[in-house]
Design an enzyme around this catalytic site. Sequence first.
Site, short mmCIF file in Angstrom:
data_model
loop_
_atom_site.label_atom_id
_atom_site.label_comp_id
_atom_site.label_asym_id
_atom_site.label_seq_id
_atom_site.Cartn_x
_atom_site.Cartn_y
_atom_site.Cartn_z
N ASP A 26 -86.12 35.82 89.92
CA ASP A 26 -87.40 35.38 90.50
C ASP A 26 -87.39 33.87 90.57
O ASP A 26 -86.83 33.20 89.70
CB ASP A 26 -88.57 35.86 89.63
CG ASP A 26 -88.78 37.37 89.72
OD1 ASP A 26 -88.49 37.95 90.78
OD2 ASP A 26 -89.27 37.95 88.74
N ASP A 28 -89.81 40.85 96.47
CA ASP A 28 -91.15 41.19 95.99
C ASP A 28 -92.19 40.94 97.08
O ASP A 28 -93.13 41.72 97.25
CB ASP A 28 -91.52 40.37 94.76
CG ASP A 28 -90.61 40.62 93.58
OD1 ASP A 28 -90.00 41.70 93.50
OD2 ASP A 28 -90.51 39.72 92.72
#
Length: 162
Positions: free
Chosen positions: A116, A134
């Site tokens: 991330d 995402d």
Amino acid sequence: MRFYAVTLTVILLDQVSKLLIQATIPIGYSIPLIPDFFAIVHVLNPGAAFGLLAAQAAEIRNPFFIGVSLLAIGFILYYRHRRVDDHPLAMLGLSLILGGAVGNLMDRLRIGMVIDFIDVHYYQYHWPAFNVADSGITVGVSLMMLTMILDERRGRHRGTSS
């Protein structure tokens, strides 16, 4: 054909951005781009959204998430071929979800967790870091929900005008 072009675009953008982050930013490091609002970070997420199951042992967590990802990918491909050819918004949503699912699955297979790097925050209040995959999943689910709402409204409208 557009379905797979969108899916492939999400996968490529996701993987290229993650490889760039891996190559240039040390884990745990943050580069503020808009002070007190937006930064690029390098975080490894062993769990799912919001760190779900992150504390679970890797030998349980990884097969679980890989299995769930493969089931989701299979379901999306099946559903796409059976149901949504006539609904462009739903097809776009499914292609974004599929691209996101494959992108995060590739991370889990390659390094056992998801990279991330997008950190949106307001001063010390941080939304969990996320990535392109995402974002694809979130936008795709939102489009699917919009499709259901629009279909419901159309159905009610047809029902009252008959």
